[in-house]
Design an enzyme around this catalytic site. Structure first.
Site, PDB file in Angstrom:
ATOM      1  N   ARG A 118      -1.999   5.960  -0.098  1.00 55.46           N
ATOM      2  CA  ARG A 118      -1.518   4.674   0.425  1.00 55.46           C
ATOM      3  C   ARG A 118      -0.094   4.360  -0.050  1.00 55.46           C
ATOM      4  O   ARG A 118       0.705   3.793   0.708  1.00 55.46           O
ATOM      5  CB  ARG A 118      -2.479   3.563  -0.018  1.00 55.46           C
ATOM      6  CG  ARG A 118      -2.163   2.216   0.589  1.00 55.46           C
ATOM      7  CD  ARG A 118      -3.264   1.219   0.346  1.00 55.46           C
ATOM      8  NE  ARG A 118      -3.027  -0.014   1.063  1.00 55.46           N
ATOM      9  CZ  ARG A 118      -2.954  -1.210   0.481  1.00 55.46           C
ATOM     10  NH1 ARG A 118      -3.119  -1.325  -0.819  1.00 55.46           N
ATOM     11  NH2 ARG A 118      -2.734  -2.286   1.213  1.00 55.46           N
ATOM     12  N   HIS A 157       2.931   3.281   2.374  1.00 57.89           N
ATOM     13  CA  HIS A 157       3.686   2.026   2.238  1.00 57.89           C
ATOM     14  C   HIS A 157       5.155   2.264   1.911  1.00 57.89           C
ATOM     15  O   HIS A 157       5.994   1.404   2.157  1.00 57.89           O
ATOM     16  CB  HIS A 157       3.018   1.108   1.207  1.00 57.89           C
ATOM     17  CG  HIS A 157       1.808   0.413   1.754  1.00 57.89           C
ATOM     18  ND1 HIS A 157       1.453  -0.880   1.434  1.00 57.89           N
ATOM     19  CD2 HIS A 157       0.873   0.827   2.639  1.00 57.89           C
ATOM     20  CE1 HIS A 157       0.350  -1.221   2.091  1.00 57.89           C
ATOM     21  NE2 HIS A 157      -0.026  -0.202   2.820  1.00 57.89           N
ATOM     22  N   ASN A 184       1.319  -5.528  -0.375  1.00 55.07           N
ATOM     23  CA  ASN A 184       1.380  -4.712  -1.601  1.00 55.07           C
ATOM     24  C   ASN A 184       0.925  -5.424  -2.864  1.00 55.07           C
ATOM     25  O   ASN A 184       0.389  -4.793  -3.779  1.00 55.07           O
ATOM     26  CB  ASN A 184       2.832  -4.235  -1.831  1.00 55.07           C
ATOM     27  CG  ASN A 184       3.319  -3.335  -0.709  1.00 55.07           C
ATOM     28  OD1 ASN A 184       2.520  -2.721  -0.006  1.00 55.07           O
ATOM     29  ND2 ASN A 184       4.632  -3.262  -0.537  1.00 55.07           N
ATOM     30  N   HIS A 211      -8.365   5.832   5.868  1.00 55.76           N
ATOM     31  CA  HIS A 211      -9.394   4.925   5.340  1.00 55.76           C
ATOM     32  C   HIS A 211     -10.743   5.613   5.172  1.00 55.76           C
ATOM     33  O   HIS A 211     -11.737   4.943   4.930  1.00 55.76           O
ATOM     34  CB  HIS A 211      -9.514   3.682   6.231  1.00 55.76           C
ATOM     35  CG  HIS A 211      -8.359   2.734   6.081  1.00 55.76           C
ATOM     36  ND1 HIS A 211      -8.272   1.532   6.745  1.00 55.76           N
ATOM     37  CD2 HIS A 211      -7.234   2.812   5.314  1.00 55.76           C
ATOM     38  CE1 HIS A 211      -7.145   0.916   6.408  1.00 55.76           C
ATOM     39  NE2 HIS A 211      -6.491   1.673   5.551  1.00 55.76           N
TER      40      HIS A 211
HETATM   41  C1  HEM Z   1      -3.568   0.789  10.652  1.00 52.99           C
HETATM   42  C2  HEM Z   1      -3.097  -0.137   9.871  1.00 52.99           C
HETATM   43  C3  HEM Z   1      -3.533  -0.312   8.439  1.00 52.99           C
HETATM   44  C4  HEM Z   1      -3.938  -1.474   7.860  1.00 52.99           C
HETATM   45  C5  HEM Z   1      -4.005  -2.834   8.509  1.00 52.99           C
HETATM   46  C6  HEM Z   1      -4.292  -1.162   6.501  1.00 52.99           C
HETATM   47  C7  HEM Z   1      -4.729  -2.092   5.574  1.00 52.99           C
HETATM   48  C8  HEM Z   1      -5.277  -1.777   4.357  1.00 52.99           C
HETATM   49  C9  HEM Z   1      -5.866  -2.715   3.443  1.00 52.99           C
HETATM   50  C10 HEM Z   1      -5.944  -4.218   3.663  1.00 52.99           C
HETATM   51  C11 HEM Z   1      -6.343  -2.019   2.391  1.00 52.99           C
HETATM   52  C12 HEM Z   1      -7.075  -2.588   1.171  1.00 52.99           C
HETATM   53  C13 HEM Z   1      -6.086  -2.943   0.080  1.00 52.99           C
HETATM   54  C14 HEM Z   1      -6.713  -3.700  -1.068  1.00 52.99           C
HETATM   55  O1  HEM Z   1      -7.822  -4.143  -0.951  1.00 52.99           O
HETATM   56  O2  HEM Z   1      -6.046  -3.847  -2.116  1.00 52.99           O
HETATM   57  C15 HEM Z   1      -6.046  -0.637   2.615  1.00 52.99           C
HETATM   58  C16 HEM Z   1      -6.368   0.374   1.758  1.00 52.99           C
HETATM   59  C17 HEM Z   1      -6.040   1.693   1.973  1.00 52.99           C
HETATM   60  N1  HEM Z   1      -5.246   2.186   2.993  1.00 52.99           N
HETATM   61 FE1  HEM Z   1      -4.693   1.203   4.638  1.00 52.99          FE
HETATM   62  N2  HEM Z   1      -4.095   0.173   6.287  1.00 52.99           N
HETATM   63  C18 HEM Z   1      -3.630   0.731   7.439  1.00 52.99           C
HETATM   64  C19 HEM Z   1      -3.257   2.045   7.619  1.00 52.99           C
HETATM   65  C20 HEM Z   1      -3.324   3.005   6.644  1.00 52.99           C
HETATM   66  C21 HEM Z   1      -2.748   4.318   6.744  1.00 52.99           C
HETATM   67  C22 HEM Z   1      -1.912   4.813   7.932  1.00 52.99           C
HETATM   68  C23 HEM Z   1      -3.058   4.989   5.597  1.00 52.99           C
HETATM   69  C24 HEM Z   1      -2.705   6.384   5.171  1.00 52.99           C
HETATM   70  C25 HEM Z   1      -2.285   7.340   5.947  1.00 52.99           C
HETATM   71  C26 HEM Z   1      -3.827   4.085   4.793  1.00 52.99           C
HETATM   72  C27 HEM Z   1      -4.396   4.407   3.588  1.00 52.99           C
HETATM   73  C28 HEM Z   1      -5.134   3.530   2.817  1.00 52.99           C
HETATM   74  C29 HEM Z   1      -5.909   3.941   1.665  1.00 52.99           C
HETATM   75  C30 HEM Z   1      -6.096   5.373   1.193  1.00 52.99           C
HETATM   76  C31 HEM Z   1      -6.462   2.786   1.116  1.00 52.99           C
HETATM   77  C32 HEM Z   1      -7.318   2.669  -0.153  1.00 52.99           C
HETATM   78  C33 HEM Z   1      -6.390   2.521  -1.352  1.00 52.99           C
HETATM   79  C34 HEM Z   1      -7.089   2.412  -2.692  1.00 52.99           C
HETATM   80  O3  HEM Z   1      -8.300   2.541  -2.793  1.00 52.99           O
HETATM   81  O4  HEM Z   1      -6.351   2.183  -3.673  1.00 52.99           O
HETATM   82  N3  HEM Z   1      -3.938   2.886   5.433  1.00 52.99           N
HETATM   83  N4  HEM Z   1      -5.379  -0.510   3.813  1.00 52.99           N
END
Ligand code: HEM
Length: 318
Positions: free
Chosen positions: A61, A65, A91, A190
């Site tokens: 992530r 970002h 973030n 995800h």
């Molecule tokens: C499509 C639009 C996307 C939205 C709206 C989104 C939103 C989010 C949100 C709200 C979280 C949770 C953060 C938290 O609770 O602190 C998250 C976690 C995550 N996102 Fe996304 N995301 C998107 C796309 C992506 C993309 C493109 C990737 C990677 C290629 C990605 C990888 C991740 C990962 C791996 C996590 C878990 C991080 C952790 O456990 O520390 N996301 N995302």
């Protein structure tokens, strides 16, 4: 004659400067200057993910970002002259992995002084994280340089939010040159990691396009009242949160997307067929994800003489 040759030299210098400033990324960028860079990063990532599997998700992530402009800007702390990206809405109290990146940078500096950028470390660490959790590998293109500034407002406007609908998501990825198939593939990130209650509360209490048993099971650890249990975690892929597979897509088919934005990808719209194809073929997902990661990693990098190679990822060189 003398002035002609001066002019030729000037033209040559300008041409060289222009070509180096717009140089392309290359898989062999550190082959001569730092042959141990990639193996150093890989072993540090493997150790970090073995210690805590979620760290693989957090590192993936971080690269995403950083990469709506892949220049290491997400790593910069606030300074007197700019407010960095870490305080931006997507973030703040959410991005993780900064200490791991700092440790990797220290190890890489020990093998090659001021040679490997923080932006490239993020790109390689993302790939190595996915591999460490059982996902596909790809060749990371290298040669990004680090920015000397950061913009909180750009991070706020460029990054997607969990309440976005399909049109918002599509527009935001299109702004960065990524099409719907690439957006769906990247969202497959995800398949690993966790989200905080404050990001999925609305979806589990107020949306109708969610499996009711799934919603109830999440409500136990995510109270409806805002401010209560905001940071409580749930896996983005309830089936296999530490395994990089295609279960994220099969979950969407049964309305078990954790975020509103996840379920928007399979909600009767233009992304449905892509979700179905990735749900039915993990190899189709793997190859689309790998290709889209390379493309994402190519979003407006700084190259050539732009930016700098930071000594410490959290601050610009003095
Ligand atoms: C499509 C639009 C996307 C939205 C709206 C989104 C939103 C989010 C949100 C709200 C979280 C949770 C953060 C938290 O609770 O602190 C998250 C976690 C995550 N996102 Fe996304 N995301 C998107 C796309 C992506 C993309 C493109 C990737 C990677 C290629 C990605 C990888 C991740 C990962 C791996 C996590 C878990 C991080 C952790 O456990 O520390 N996301 N995302």
């Amino acid at each position: 004659m003398a002035s002609t040759s001066c002019l030729s030299i000037l033209v040559l210098v300008v041409a060289l400067t222009a070509s180096s400033a717009s140089a392309q990324l290359s898989s062999t960028f550190y082959d001569t200057s730092c042959p141990n860079a990639l193996s150093t990063i890989k072993s540090a990532v493997t150790t970090a993910v073995n210690n805590e599997p979620r760290m693989g998700a957090s590192l993936l992530r971080l690269h995403f970002h950083d990469c709506f402009g892949c220049d290491g800007s997400v790593l910069l702390n606030d300074t007197a002259t700019f407010t960095g990206e870490q305080g931006a809405i997507p973030n703040k109290n959410s991005l993780r992995g900064f200490t791991v990146i700092d440790n990797i940078k220290t190890q890489v500096e020990a093998v090659c002084n001021q040679t490997v950028s923080c932006a490239d470390i993020l790109a390689v660490a993302a790939r190595d994280s996915v591999v460490a959790l059982g996902g596909p590998s790809w060749t990371v293109l290298l040669g990004r340089r680090d920015s000397t500034n950061a913009s909180k407002s750009n991070a706020n406007s460029d990054l997607p939010g969990p309440s976005f609908n399909l049109a918002n998501l599509t527009q935001l990825f299109a702004n960065k040159g990524l099409n719907v198939t690439e957006m769906v593939a990247l969202s497959g990130g995800h398949t690993i990691g966790q989200a905080q209650c404050r990001f999925f509360r609305d979806h589990i209490y107020n949306d109708t396009n969610i499996n009711s048993t799934f919603a109830s099971s999440l409500q136990g650890n995510c109270p409806q009242a805002s401010g209560s249990g905001d940071a409580n975690l749930a896996p983005l892929d309830a089936t296999s949160a530490t395994s990089f597979d295609n279960a994220y897509f099969t979950n969407l088919l049964s309305q078990k997307g954790l975020l509103h934005s996840d379920q928007e990808l399979f909600n009767g719209g233009a992304a449905d067929t892509t979700v179905q194809s990735f749900a039915s073929s993990s190899s189709a997902f793997s190859s689309a994800f790998a290709a889209a990661m390379v493309k994402m990693g190519n979003i407006s990098p700084k190259t050539g003489t732009q930016g700098e190679i930071r000594l410490t990822c959290s601050k610009v060189n003095s």
